[in-house]
Enzyme design. Sequence first.
Site, PDB file in Angstrom:
ATOM      1  N   HIS A   1     -10.629   8.054  15.523  1.00  0.00           N
ATOM      2  CA  HIS A   1     -10.519   6.594  15.487  1.00  0.00           C
ATOM      3  C   HIS A   1     -10.670   5.959  16.866  1.00  0.00           C
ATOM      4  O   HIS A   1     -11.173   4.841  16.985  1.00  0.00           O
ATOM      5  CB  HIS A   1      -9.182   6.194  14.867  1.00  0.00           C
ATOM      6  CG  HIS A   1      -9.064   4.741  14.576  1.00  0.00           C
ATOM      7  ND1 HIS A   1      -9.754   4.120  13.561  1.00  0.00           N
ATOM      8  CD2 HIS A   1      -8.346   3.754  15.184  1.00  0.00           C
ATOM      9  CE1 HIS A   1      -9.467   2.829  13.534  1.00  0.00           C
ATOM     10  NE2 HIS A   1      -8.623   2.583  14.516  1.00  0.00           N
TER      11      HIS A   1
ATOM     12  N   SER B   1     -11.862  -1.152  15.274  1.00  0.00           N
ATOM     13  CA  SER B   1     -10.802  -1.027  14.274  1.00  0.00           C
ATOM     14  C   SER B   1     -10.584  -2.366  13.574  1.00  0.00           C
ATOM     15  O   SER B   1     -11.507  -2.897  12.961  1.00  0.00           O
ATOM     16  CB  SER B   1      -9.533  -0.497  14.948  1.00  0.00           C
ATOM     17  OG  SER B   1      -8.550  -0.185  13.998  1.00  0.00           O
TER      18      SER B   1
ATOM     19  N   ASP C   1      -0.640 -15.130  -2.890  1.00  0.00           N
ATOM     20  CA  ASP C   1      -1.735 -16.097  -2.812  1.00  0.00           C
ATOM     21  C   ASP C   1      -2.506 -16.026  -1.496  1.00  0.00           C
ATOM     22  O   ASP C   1      -2.904 -17.042  -0.920  1.00  0.00           O
ATOM     23  CB  ASP C   1      -1.210 -17.519  -3.034  1.00  0.00           C
ATOM     24  CG  ASP C   1      -0.139 -17.925  -2.034  1.00  0.00           C
ATOM     25  OD1 ASP C   1       0.413 -17.031  -1.358  1.00  0.00           O
ATOM     26  OD2 ASP C   1       0.140 -19.138  -1.935  1.00  0.00           O
TER      27      ASP C   1
END
Length: 431
Positions: free
Chosen positions: A409, A148, A356
């Site tokens: 998953h 993951s 940023d």
Amino acid sequence: MSIPTHRPGVPVERDGHLYREHRFLLPLDHAAPDGRKIEVFAREVSAIAAPEAPWLVYFQGGPGHPADRPLTPSGWLKEALKEFRVLLLDQRGTGLSTPVNRQTLPLQGDAAAQAEYLSHFRADSIVADAEAIRLALGSGPWSTLGQSFGGFCSLSYLSLFPEGLREVLITAGLAPLHGHPDRVYRATYARVAARNAEYFARYPADQQIAQQIARHLTEVTEFLPTGERFTAHRFQMLGAFLGGNTRIDGLHYLLEEAFIETPEGRRLSDKFLEQASQFVSYAQNPLYAVLHESIYCQGEASNWAAARVAAERGDMEPESVPFHFTGEAIMPWYFAEDPALIPLAEVAEILARKEDWPALYDLEQLSHNQVPVAATAYFDDIYVDHGLASETASVVAGLKLWETGEYHHDGLRADGEKIFSTLLKLARGEG
């Protein structure tokens, strides 16, 4: 890169294996090696018969989760120990690695200072830690396994320090390499909706029960064992069950014991509330909530992407019919309801507005990659979209992709021995 201070522990023998703790003193900001320091913890596991086997480092899913604490080698770890000694890394801020939570963050100063501190806890910093640790251990290029978010870290490692890697295995973790987090949630919400449909097709009566619980929670005040109110949209967080192969049935068993008759009328049972509380609190992993959307950000702000995309869809509200459980999306209201997150609300808001963020991946480097890489992409994964994963696989030179509908998953946890051995053979051209 400088070699960090390393404090190895005394090995413990157990069931034919050695367990040794390692602690490393590392820069908070690897661009400022003489600045603030943090401690990073890792646990070595090796077979007593092969204490000098080559290293494999494991990158845990997350963000914000420590490595597993194995009671005995099983699953993928059992398979890996046939050839490797394994380093289970507590990623910075988790487990025993200078932990981050509502209790410790005030040590950094006000909310702005805390946010600046947390900006150094993404994949780029984690793999810089790992590379420094490799040098401290005196290892040559080593192998990695990333599950993951651990796969996201692996892609950053391939971008930033390919010289440190022998081979890379990734399970359910091929991150999108570019684009705003919105595209992640547009894709994964569609997967979540499909998984809801699959669940309610298997257990049709649960749709009515789920609607009843959601309606009950808007009309009747119920409290979790931790003392805070249990709300309808928090109930939706039980969609965490839907990300696993077998856990989908666990959700059914949870719902079937939801209501109980009391002198005050029909209420949610203590048993249900106790079990639900384990899935709707981030007390054990607050970094997951605070940093989750930032793991996708490069040069732009997330601005609470999951909440905005959910609003676009219009079918993810607790009162929606049919009812939908949600996945791993982090909503701003978590920081108003979860006691573990309430003190972090201002920090989370600053990070959600941060524009940023530095790049996490070097697309040019990945396009010329020479490190053997093998990865899984699961067709029905509700957390790492198959389409986005396939897009990433096409960018990384030489990556061998195993696409399958056999797993969800948590495939590595469900069938770790098979997945690990298959990927290792694939990376080495043996399968």
